[in-house]
Design a protein around this motif. Structure first.
Motif, PDB file in Angstrom:
ATOM      1  N   GLU A 100      -7.556  -4.443  -2.005  1.00 50.59           N
ATOM      2  CA  GLU A 100      -6.746  -4.438  -0.692  1.00 50.59           C
ATOM      3  C   GLU A 100      -5.734  -5.403  -0.775  1.00 50.59           C
ATOM      4  O   GLU A 100      -6.006  -6.374  -1.445  1.00 50.59           O
ATOM      5  N   PRO A 101      -4.649  -5.204  -0.221  1.00 42.31           N
ATOM      6  CA  PRO A 101      -3.545  -6.309  -0.135  1.00 42.31           C
ATOM      7  C   PRO A 101      -3.978  -7.560   0.658  1.00 42.31           C
ATOM      8  O   PRO A 101      -4.394  -7.020   1.830  1.00 42.31           O
ATOM      9  N   ASP A 102      -3.702  -8.615   0.418  1.00 43.65           N
ATOM     10  CA  ASP A 102      -3.770  -9.823   1.192  1.00 43.65           C
ATOM     11  C   ASP A 102      -2.679  -9.605   2.421  1.00 43.65           C
ATOM     12  O   ASP A 102      -1.969  -8.857   2.240  1.00 43.65           O
ATOM     13  N   ALA A 103      -2.915 -10.715   3.232  1.00 41.17           N
ATOM     14  CA  ALA A 103      -2.016 -10.555   4.378  1.00 41.17           C
ATOM     15  C   ALA A 103      -0.443 -10.890   4.138  1.00 41.17           C
ATOM     16  O   ALA A 103       0.177 -10.210   4.879  1.00 41.17           O
ATOM     17  N   ASP A 104      -0.459 -11.601   3.061  1.00 37.81           N
ATOM     18  CA  ASP A 104       0.860 -11.680   2.680  1.00 37.81           C
ATOM     19  C   ASP A 104       1.523 -10.875   1.501  1.00 37.81           C
ATOM     20  O   ASP A 104       2.431 -11.103   0.781  1.00 37.81           O
ATOM     21  N   GLU A 105       0.719  -9.687   1.288  1.00 40.00           N
ATOM     22  CA  GLU A 105       1.289  -8.812   0.166  1.00 40.00           C
ATOM     23  C   GLU A 105       1.496  -7.324   0.854  1.00 40.00           C
ATOM     24  O   GLU A 105       0.958  -6.914   1.981  1.00 40.00           O
ATOM     25  N   THR A 114      -4.488   6.238  15.113  1.00 40.86           N
ATOM     26  CA  THR A 114      -3.628   5.851  16.123  1.00 40.86           C
ATOM     27  C   THR A 114      -3.570   4.335  16.489  1.00 40.86           C
ATOM     28  O   THR A 114      -2.539   3.914  16.734  1.00 40.86           O
ATOM     29  N   PHE A 115      -4.708   3.679  16.560  1.00 41.23           N
ATOM     30  CA  PHE A 115      -4.639   2.334  17.032  1.00 41.23           C
ATOM     31  C   PHE A 115      -4.619   1.337  15.675  1.00 41.23           C
ATOM     32  O   PHE A 115      -4.938   0.261  15.661  1.00 41.23           O
ATOM     33  N   ASP A 116      -4.487   2.006  14.484  1.00 42.54           N
ATOM     34  CA  ASP A 116      -4.674   1.175  13.087  1.00 42.54           C
ATOM     35  C   ASP A 116      -3.229   0.514  12.779  1.00 42.54           C
ATOM     36  O   ASP A 116      -2.304   1.238  12.648  1.00 42.54           O
ATOM     37  N   ALA A 117      -3.343  -0.723  12.755  1.00 41.15           N
ATOM     38  CA  ALA A 117      -1.739  -1.311  12.729  1.00 41.15           C
ATOM     39  C   ALA A 117      -1.507  -1.763  11.275  1.00 41.15           C
ATOM     40  O   ALA A 117      -0.365  -1.963  10.792  1.00 41.15           O
ATOM     41  N   ARG A 118      -2.480  -1.468  10.367  1.00 41.02           N
ATOM     42  CA  ARG A 118      -2.461  -1.715   8.782  1.00 41.02           C
ATOM     43  C   ARG A 118      -1.212  -0.865   8.141  1.00 41.02           C
ATOM     44  O   ARG A 118      -1.102   0.445   8.571  1.00 41.02           O
ATOM     45  N   CYS A 148       5.840   1.866  -2.838  1.00 35.77           N
ATOM     46  CA  CYS A 148       5.665   3.367  -3.094  1.00 35.77           C
ATOM     47  C   CYS A 148       5.146   3.847  -4.313  1.00 35.77           C
ATOM     48  O   CYS A 148       5.006   4.853  -4.576  1.00 35.77           O
ATOM     49  N   ASP A 149       5.330   2.733  -5.331  1.00 34.25           N
ATOM     50  CA  ASP A 149       5.239   3.156  -6.628  1.00 34.25           C
ATOM     51  C   ASP A 149       3.731   2.728  -6.963  1.00 34.25           C
ATOM     52  O   ASP A 149       3.198   2.782  -8.142  1.00 34.25           O
ATOM     53  N   GLY A 150       2.893   2.309  -5.944  1.00 36.05           N
ATOM     54  CA  GLY A 150       1.614   1.731  -6.052  1.00 36.05           C
ATOM     55  C   GLY A 150       1.409   0.216  -6.470  1.00 36.05           C
ATOM     56  O   GLY A 150       0.320  -0.026  -7.052  1.00 36.05           O
ATOM     57  N   ARG A 151       2.382  -0.625  -6.579  1.00 38.75           N
ATOM     58  CA  ARG A 151       2.382  -1.887  -7.006  1.00 38.75           C
ATOM     59  C   ARG A 151       1.980  -2.885  -5.806  1.00 38.75           C
ATOM     60  O   ARG A 151       2.472  -2.344  -4.606  1.00 38.75           O
ATOM     61  N   ILE A 152       1.318  -3.814  -5.954  1.00 38.00           N
ATOM     62  CA  ILE A 152       1.102  -4.718  -4.664  1.00 38.00           C
ATOM     63  C   ILE A 152       2.032  -5.779  -5.096  1.00 38.00           C
ATOM     64  O   ILE A 152       2.017  -6.581  -6.116  1.00 38.00           O
ATOM     65  N   VAL A 153       3.030  -6.233  -4.021  1.00 36.83           N
ATOM     66  CA  VAL A 153       3.813  -7.164  -4.340  1.00 36.83           C
ATOM     67  C   VAL A 153       3.822  -8.084  -2.949  1.00 36.83           C
ATOM     68  O   VAL A 153       3.443  -7.702  -2.001  1.00 36.83           O
ATOM     69  N   PRO A 154       4.386  -9.417  -3.183  1.00 37.00           N
ATOM     70  CA  PRO A 154       4.538 -10.372  -2.162  1.00 37.00           C
ATOM     71  C   PRO A 154       5.375  -9.775  -0.963  1.00 37.00           C
ATOM     72  O   PRO A 154       6.474  -8.946  -1.375  1.00 37.00           O
ATOM     73  N   ALA A 155       4.888 -10.019   0.328  1.00 32.49           N
ATOM     74  CA  ALA A 155       5.617  -9.527   1.384  1.00 32.49           C
ATOM     75  C   ALA A 155       7.094 -10.017   1.521  1.00 32.49           C
ATOM     76  O   ALA A 155       8.110  -9.227   2.049  1.00 32.49           O
TER      77      ALA A 155
END
Length: 81
Positions: free
Chosen positions: A62-67, A27-31, A71-78
């Motif tokens: 784990e994605p970086d803060a700017d990533e 509940t308190f997890d903002a990620r 929904c298809d499992g890719r890590i992209v820039p935010a």
């Protein structure tokens, strides 16, 4: 006096256990993703996908803060999300 002290002690312990239980539900997890331990590695599954992404298809980095994780499992820039 002892009954009242015991009551307050049990009340504090009970409230602590309720907060611990609610926290364990995330509940308190903002990620924006769930952390799923999987043997010797960890998967990072996005929270808001319909249909949900399988942990096996989720990235193991784990994605970086700017990533963000799509929904298809890719890590992209935010900025491109």
């Amino acid at each position: 006096m002892k009954k009242r002290a015991r009551f307050y002690l049990l009340l504090i312990i009970g409230l602590f256990l309720v907060v611990v239980f609610i926290d364990s539900l995330g509940t308190f997890d903002a990620r924006p993703y769930y952390v799923v331990p999987h043997g010797s590695h960890t998967h990072y599954v996005p929270k808001d996908c319909d249909p949900p992404l399988s942990p096996g298809d989720a990235p193991t980095r784990e994605p970086d803060a700017d990533e963000r994780i799509t929904c298809d499992g890719r890590i992209v820039p935010a900025s491109g999300f």
